[in-house]
Design a protein around this motif. Sequence first.
Motif, short mmCIF file in Angstrom:
data_model
loop_
_atom_site.label_atom_id
_atom_site.label_comp_id
_atom_site.label_asym_id
_atom_site.label_seq_id
_atom_site.Cartn_x
_atom_site.Cartn_y
_atom_site.Cartn_z
N ASP A 293 5.20 13.85 -14.62
CA ASP A 293 5.57 15.05 -15.58
C ASP A 293 6.77 15.46 -15.55
OD1 ASP A 293 2.79 14.92 -16.37
OD2 ASP A 293 2.14 17.01 -15.71
N ALA A 294 7.58 15.36 -14.70
CA ALA A 294 8.84 15.85 -14.45
C ALA A 294 9.69 15.08 -15.31
CB ALA A 294 9.29 15.85 -13.03
N LEU A 295 9.44 13.48 -15.10
CA LEU A 295 10.20 12.58 -15.94
C LEU A 295 10.19 12.71 -17.39
CD1 LEU A 295 9.72 9.37 -13.58
CD2 LEU A 295 11.55 11.27 -13.47
N ASP A 296 8.90 12.90 -17.85
CA ASP A 296 8.65 13.13 -19.01
C ASP A 296 9.14 14.38 -19.63
OD1 ASP A 296 6.85 10.94 -19.18
OD2 ASP A 296 4.87 11.98 -18.89
N PHE A 297 9.26 15.15 -18.94
CA PHE A 297 10.00 16.78 -19.44
C PHE A 297 11.50 16.34 -19.29
CE2 PHE A 297 11.24 20.97 -19.72
CZ PHE A 297 10.04 21.67 -20.31
N VAL A 298 11.81 15.75 -18.39
CA VAL A 298 13.47 15.38 -18.76
C VAL A 298 13.92 14.65 -19.83
CG1 VAL A 298 15.20 14.29 -17.19
CG2 VAL A 298 13.90 15.84 -16.08
N ARG A 299 12.89 13.69 -20.03
CA ARG A 299 13.16 12.83 -21.18
C ARG A 299 13.13 13.56 -22.55
NH1 ARG A 299 9.56 9.17 -18.30
NH2 ARG A 299 10.80 7.75 -17.04
N GLU A 300 12.24 14.23 -22.64
CA GLU A 300 11.70 14.90 -23.83
C GLU A 300 12.06 16.28 -24.27
OE1 GLU A 300 7.31 14.54 -23.69
OE2 GLU A 300 7.56 12.37 -23.41
N LYS A 301 12.34 16.98 -23.30
CA LYS A 301 12.42 18.65 -23.40
C LYS A 301 13.95 19.06 -22.96
CE LYS A 301 7.69 19.49 -24.19
NZ LYS A 301 6.89 18.42 -24.21
N SER A 302 14.17 18.69 -21.53
CA SER A 302 15.23 19.26 -20.95
C SER A 302 16.67 19.06 -21.62
CB SER A 302 15.36 18.66 -19.68
OG SER A 302 14.45 19.10 -18.82
N ARG A 303 17.46 20.16 -21.53
CA ARG A 303 18.66 20.24 -22.19
C ARG A 303 19.66 19.83 -21.02
NH1 ARG A 303 19.44 25.59 -25.09
NH2 ARG A 303 18.82 26.18 -22.95
N PRO A 304 20.97 19.07 -21.21
CA PRO A 304 21.76 18.57 -20.24
C PRO A 304 22.82 19.93 -20.01
CG PRO A 304 22.42 17.90 -22.41
CD PRO A 304 21.29 18.40 -22.67
N TRP A 305 23.15 19.93 -18.61
CA TRP A 305 23.85 20.95 -18.24
C TRP A 305 25.27 20.90 -18.98
CZ3 TRP A 305 23.71 25.55 -16.35
CH2 TRP A 305 24.60 26.25 -16.03
N VAL A 306 25.95 22.02 -19.06
CA VAL A 306 27.10 22.33 -20.19
C VAL A 306 28.28 21.44 -19.52
CG1 VAL A 306 27.97 24.11 -18.80
CG2 VAL A 306 28.44 24.11 -21.21
#
Length: 436
Positions: A293-306
């Motif tokens: 679930d962590a990998l799915d969230f990073v791929r689909e929803k997380s934003r990169p750091w500025v």
Amino acid sequence: MTILKARSGALPAEGLGATVPSSSAGESPRILERLPLPPQTPYRVTSDAEALQIARALAEEFRVSAAERDRERRLPWDEIERYTASGLWAITIPKEYGGLGASYETLAQLFVTICGADPSLGQIPQNHFAVIQNLKDTASEAQRQRWFADVLGGHRIGNAGPERKAKAAQLVSPTARLQLKADGSLSVSGSRFYSTGSAFAHWIPFRAQDEQSRPLQVWARRDAPGVTIFDDWNSFGQRTTASGGIVFDRVPVGEDDVVPIWRFQDVPTLSGPVSQLIQAAIDAGIAQGALRDALDFVREKSRPWVDSGVTRASDDPYIINEVGQLQIEVDAAHAVLLEAARHLDAVAHQPIDEHVSARASVAVAQAKILTTEAALLASEHLFALAGSSSSRAAHNLDRHWRNARVHTLHDPVRWKYHLIGNYVLNGALPKRHQWN
């Protein structure tokens, strides 16, 4: 088989410890009145490979509504029926009794797979499989034939675990009592604090004492008069296991419903290591589910750091590095778990002496330590990888940590380190019980 020798010492029904558990608010807990459906003959699984294929398909099905069941604390009645019908609950019945005789490696992988989707649902049959092993080790031939046939016919086995009373100084102390009544029949009374799987079971085996205070395993029907299960399991994790309290109030049992386990107290078996293998597999499943679930969230929803200079969080070099480290931890725990299972497979068909039993306990303890650490690490680090938006209640991702934290309390890891260290350094053999 003579269970009680004389009627003169028969205990009265009163004073046998059949006390009703109290809720945290001091009120009487709600009785779980729903009974499981009558047993239906399940599909007969033909190979270990097919068992794992069925498990993967079921896991995908169970995963869809796992977060919702947790949020609503909705007990998985329908899912348990589906799980049983698949034939997976019968795969460890030995071949000589008509079963598949699946390997311990397959059993471990079954729990990893289902618990990777929903560890609450996945934990429910832990006692079912542990008791099957216990029957192999301690039951009479007639009892094995009877209860193995029941499992092949769709019966589920629960368990009533330790009582939480001051007088029960150790977890293995039975507080229920078997009584020989004036008419020569048997009944059992007492209370137990944990009963994972019993709400959905057809048989509930549990520890009790005879008149000589010798430990017995007594089997009661879930629908027998005097059996009361309470819906008082209110932990913040593993919320839908229905692991509430249970009371036996003069429950009628037959003489053949009693296993005199006191006769086997000094006999080395694999019951403890197999029980612990299941617990370790549950934690390995939690770890894998959290990481997925962590990998799915990073791929689909997380934003990169500025400051990352990338447009996708999945391209952030620090996240990539941390994912690599976490994947190694989860994979290593899984590998050691399967290695422990293969060790059990290697010794299962040879005479089990105290040294074979001890080495099995050590092998499984090593796996339990690593799966515990992997489950806690993956479920906690999930949020560091996925970012602040992953903490929103709508995603219910905190269920992974809640499940990991609660289930890993089942067996204190500090004692696993002690078990291994004392064995390696001093040659001390682990004590034999279901937690080793």
